[in-house]
Design a protein around this motif. Structure first.
Motif, PDB file in Angstrom:
ATOM      1  N   ARG A 192       0.850  -1.199   0.006  1.00  0.00           N
ATOM      2  CA  ARG A 192       0.209  -0.154  -0.136  1.00  0.00           C
ATOM      3  C   ARG A 192       0.917   1.156  -0.108  1.00  0.00           C
ATOM      4  NH1 ARG A 192      -3.240  -3.060   3.432  1.00  0.00           N
ATOM      5  NH2 ARG A 192      -2.153  -2.177   5.267  1.00  0.00           N
ATOM      6  N   ASP A 193       2.110   1.293   0.644  1.00  0.00           N
ATOM      7  CA  ASP A 193       2.946   2.150   0.836  1.00  0.00           C
ATOM      8  C   ASP A 193       3.906   2.400  -0.198  1.00  0.00           C
ATOM      9  OD1 ASP A 193       1.712   3.021   3.194  1.00  0.00           O
ATOM     10  OD2 ASP A 193       2.717   2.075   4.421  1.00  0.00           O
ATOM     11  N   GLY A 194       4.102   1.488  -1.059  1.00  0.00           N
ATOM     12  CA  GLY A 194       5.204   1.574  -2.028  1.00  0.00           C
ATOM     13  C   GLY A 194       6.077   0.606  -1.737  1.00  0.00           C
ATOM     14  N   LEU A 195       6.567  -0.245  -2.881  1.00  0.00           N
ATOM     15  CA  LEU A 195       7.511  -1.247  -2.749  1.00  0.00           C
ATOM     16  C   LEU A 195       9.113  -0.543  -2.453  1.00  0.00           C
ATOM     17  CD1 LEU A 195       6.949  -3.952  -5.439  1.00  0.00           C
ATOM     18  CD2 LEU A 195       6.355  -3.909  -2.939  1.00  0.00           C
ATOM     19  N   PRO A 196       9.790  -1.185  -1.484  1.00  0.00           N
ATOM     20  CA  PRO A 196      11.017  -0.699  -1.086  1.00  0.00           C
ATOM     21  C   PRO A 196      12.028  -1.080  -2.239  1.00  0.00           C
ATOM     22  CG  PRO A 196      10.592  -2.807   0.094  1.00  0.00           C
ATOM     23  CD  PRO A 196       9.417  -2.542  -0.733  1.00  0.00           C
ATOM     24  N   GLN A 197      13.134  -0.412  -2.442  1.00  0.00           N
ATOM     25  CA  GLN A 197      14.295  -0.643  -3.146  1.00  0.00           C
ATOM     26  C   GLN A 197      15.193  -1.787  -2.753  1.00  0.00           C
ATOM     27  OE1 GLN A 197      15.155   3.308  -3.647  1.00  0.00           O
ATOM     28  NE2 GLN A 197      15.543   3.089  -5.732  1.00  0.00           N
ATOM     29  N   ALA A 198      15.023  -2.007  -1.283  1.00  0.00           N
ATOM     30  CA  ALA A 198      15.958  -3.035  -0.740  1.00  0.00           C
ATOM     31  C   ALA A 198      15.418  -3.431   0.677  1.00  0.00           C
ATOM     32  CB  ALA A 198      17.382  -2.407  -0.382  1.00  0.00           C
ATOM     33  N   ILE A 199      15.610  -4.713   0.942  1.00  0.00           N
ATOM     34  CA  ILE A 199      15.186  -5.222   2.287  1.00  0.00           C
ATOM     35  C   ILE A 199      16.517  -5.616   3.155  1.00  0.00           C
ATOM     36  CG2 ILE A 199      14.283  -7.173   3.350  1.00  0.00           C
ATOM     37  CD1 ILE A 199      12.039  -7.278   1.202  1.00  0.00           C
ATOM     38  N   VAL A 200      16.519  -5.124   4.320  1.00  0.00           N
ATOM     39  CA  VAL A 200      17.510  -5.404   5.131  1.00  0.00           C
ATOM     40  C   VAL A 200      17.067  -6.232   6.422  1.00  0.00           C
ATOM     41  CG1 VAL A 200      19.366  -4.740   6.636  1.00  0.00           C
ATOM     42  CG2 VAL A 200      18.865  -3.464   4.714  1.00  0.00           C
ATOM     43  N   ALA A 201      17.591  -7.470   6.566  1.00  0.00           N
ATOM     44  CA  ALA A 201      17.087  -8.286   7.759  1.00  0.00           C
ATOM     45  C   ALA A 201      17.964  -7.935   8.878  1.00  0.00           C
ATOM     46  CB  ALA A 201      17.278  -9.856   7.362  1.00  0.00           C
ATOM     47  N   VAL A 202      17.399  -8.045  10.157  1.00  0.00           N
ATOM     48  CA  VAL A 202      18.362  -7.637  11.428  1.00  0.00           C
ATOM     49  C   VAL A 202      18.466  -9.540  11.776  1.00  0.00           C
ATOM     50  CG1 VAL A 202      18.266  -7.001  13.812  1.00  0.00           C
ATOM     51  CG2 VAL A 202      17.201  -5.685  11.838  1.00  0.00           C
ATOM     52  N   ILE A 216      22.501  -7.541   8.522  1.00  0.00           N
ATOM     53  CA  ILE A 216      23.218  -6.900   9.602  1.00  0.00           C
ATOM     54  C   ILE A 216      22.949  -7.775  10.815  1.00  0.00           C
ATOM     55  CG2 ILE A 216      21.470  -4.915   9.989  1.00  0.00           C
ATOM     56  CD1 ILE A 216      23.916  -3.449  10.800  1.00  0.00           C
ATOM     57  N   THR A 217      23.754  -7.823  11.677  1.00  0.00           N
ATOM     58  CA  THR A 217      23.526  -8.499  12.862  1.00  0.00           C
ATOM     59  C   THR A 217      23.647  -7.415  14.025  1.00  0.00           C
ATOM     60  OG1 THR A 217      24.622 -10.530  12.053  1.00  0.00           O
ATOM     61  CG2 THR A 217      24.675 -10.283  14.626  1.00  0.00           C
ATOM     62  N   VAL A 218      22.300  -7.238  14.638  1.00  0.00           N
ATOM     63  CA  VAL A 218      22.245  -6.577  15.651  1.00  0.00           C
ATOM     64  C   VAL A 218      21.750  -7.244  16.999  1.00  0.00           C
ATOM     65  CG1 VAL A 218      21.244  -4.386  16.667  1.00  0.00           C
ATOM     66  CG2 VAL A 218      22.084  -4.258  14.158  1.00  0.00           C
ATOM     67  N   THR A 219      22.370  -7.477  17.993  1.00  0.00           N
ATOM     68  CA  THR A 219      21.897  -8.131  19.307  1.00  0.00           C
ATOM     69  C   THR A 219      21.677  -7.400  20.561  1.00  0.00           C
ATOM     70  OG1 THR A 219      24.166  -9.051  19.661  1.00  0.00           O
ATOM     71  CG2 THR A 219      22.994 -10.373  18.330  1.00  0.00           C
ATOM     72  N   HIS A 220      20.598  -7.558  21.132  1.00  0.00           N
ATOM     73  CA  HIS A 220      20.494  -6.847  22.330  1.00  0.00           C
ATOM     74  C   HIS A 220      20.568  -8.009  23.725  1.00  0.00           C
ATOM     75  CE1 HIS A 220      18.094  -3.612  24.603  1.00  0.00           C
ATOM     76  NE2 HIS A 220      19.231  -3.608  24.955  1.00  0.00           N
ATOM     77  N   THR A 221      19.830  -9.168  23.368  1.00  0.00           N
ATOM     78  CA  THR A 221      20.108 -10.206  24.384  1.00  0.00           C
ATOM     79  C   THR A 221      21.278 -10.945  24.531  1.00  0.00           C
ATOM     80  OG1 THR A 221      19.137 -11.795  22.788  1.00  0.00           O
ATOM     81  CG2 THR A 221      17.399 -10.560  24.214  1.00  0.00           C
ATOM     82  N   LEU A 222      21.576 -11.457  25.634  1.00  0.00           N
ATOM     83  CA  LEU A 222      22.722 -12.268  25.706  1.00  0.00           C
ATOM     84  C   LEU A 222      22.931 -13.639  25.428  1.00  0.00           C
ATOM     85  CD1 LEU A 222      23.744 -11.239  29.326  1.00  0.00           C
ATOM     86  CD2 LEU A 222      24.797 -10.250  27.104  1.00  0.00           C
ATOM     87  N   ASP A 223      21.684 -14.351  25.225  1.00  0.00           N
ATOM     88  CA  ASP A 223      21.386 -15.564  24.521  1.00  0.00           C
ATOM     89  C   ASP A 223      20.004 -15.660  24.036  1.00  0.00           C
ATOM     90  OD1 ASP A 223      19.552 -16.622  26.916  1.00  0.00           O
ATOM     91  OD2 ASP A 223      21.571 -16.531  28.009  1.00  0.00           O
ATOM     92  N   ASP A 224      19.678 -16.703  23.586  1.00  0.00           N
ATOM     93  CA  ASP A 224      18.362 -17.108  22.945  1.00  0.00           C
ATOM     94  C   ASP A 224      17.328 -17.560  23.940  1.00  0.00           C
ATOM     95  OD1 ASP A 224      19.376 -16.240  20.527  1.00  0.00           O
ATOM     96  OD2 ASP A 224      19.872 -18.372  20.025  1.00  0.00           O
ATOM     97  N   SER A 225      17.490 -17.882  25.232  1.00  0.00           N
ATOM     98  CA  SER A 225      16.545 -18.419  25.981  1.00  0.00           C
ATOM     99  C   SER A 225      15.434 -17.424  26.473  1.00  0.00           C
ATOM    100  CB  SER A 225      17.115 -18.838  27.379  1.00  0.00           C
ATOM    101  OG  SER A 225      17.861 -17.658  28.147  1.00  0.00           O
ATOM    102  N   PRO A 226      14.278 -17.748  26.778  1.00  0.00           N
ATOM    103  CA  PRO A 226      13.281 -16.890  27.310  1.00  0.00           C
ATOM    104  C   PRO A 226      13.678 -16.114  28.661  1.00  0.00           C
ATOM    105  CG  PRO A 226      12.297 -19.164  26.840  1.00  0.00           C
ATOM    106  CD  PRO A 226      14.028 -19.268  26.655  1.00  0.00           C
ATOM    107  N   HIS A 227      13.449 -14.852  28.401  1.00  0.00           N
ATOM    108  CA  HIS A 227      13.702 -13.959  29.459  1.00  0.00           C
ATOM    109  C   HIS A 227      15.250 -13.827  29.516  1.00  0.00           C
ATOM    110  CE1 HIS A 227       9.599 -14.580  30.299  1.00  0.00           C
ATOM    111  NE2 HIS A 227       9.649 -15.923  30.674  1.00  0.00           N
ATOM    112  N   ALA A 228      15.886 -13.965  28.439  1.00  0.00           N
ATOM    113  CA  ALA A 228      17.252 -13.805  28.518  1.00  0.00           C
ATOM    114  C   ALA A 228      17.541 -12.349  29.026  1.00  0.00           C
ATOM    115  CB  ALA A 228      17.923 -13.934  27.104  1.00  0.00           C
TER     116      ALA A 228
END
Length: 164
Positions: A28-38, A61-73
């Protein structure tokens, strides 16, 4: 995040619904020219969106905030970016930035900043899920994230992560 918050396990049908909801909004808003995955979590929905929208310029691009993948990390004090050079030159491009989940919004904000610094002239963001229990911004999620698949309360486990 409080450890007593619920854990929601998403299945592939949930993700399909969210990705299609996002794709409809983007179209609806118009297609982007590129997609970037986090990466890592944004990789799967970003690839899916790339195919649905027919956008072949795909970056990550890799951007991380949590220390690991466990719930409530536990979290790093600030999101950490690792492969910024992988963005390449985004000068003059309309970019859709995709992640699986937004908790506080800090990771997404850091990624938006990096994509903008790489030259993008328009940056829209999309997440499959916003965890409203973690949201700390002064603005509501919909004022910060351009496309939201769904809002939930608590930690989310995606089908590509396995059950935790």
């Amino acid at each position: 995040m409080a450890v007593d918050q619920p854990v929601t396990c998403m299945d592939w049908a949930d993700i399909e619904t969210q990705v299609h909801r996002i794709a409809d909004g983007v179209e609806r808003d118009g297609l982007p020219q590129a997609i970037v995955a986090v990466l890592r979590g944004g990789g799967t929905p970003a690839v899916w969106l790339s195919h649905l929208l027919g956008v072949r310029d795909f970056r990550a691009i890799t951007v991380t905030h949590t220390l690991d993948d466990s719930p409530h990390a536990q979290k790093h004090p600030k999101p950490a970016a690792m492969d910024v050079a992988a963005l390449g030159d985004l000068s003059g491009l309309d970019v859709l930035l995709v992640d699986d989940v937004a908790g506080s919004g800090d990771t997404l904000a850091a990624a938006v900043r990096l994509v903008t610094e790489a030259g993008a002239v328009r940056v829209r963001s999309a997440v499959c899920v916003v965890n409203e229990d973690n949201w700390t911004g002064g603005l509501p999620p919909a004022a910060v994230v351009t496309y939201i698949g769904t809002l939930i309360h608590g930690w989310v486990v995606f089908p590509w992560e396995g059950k935790k």
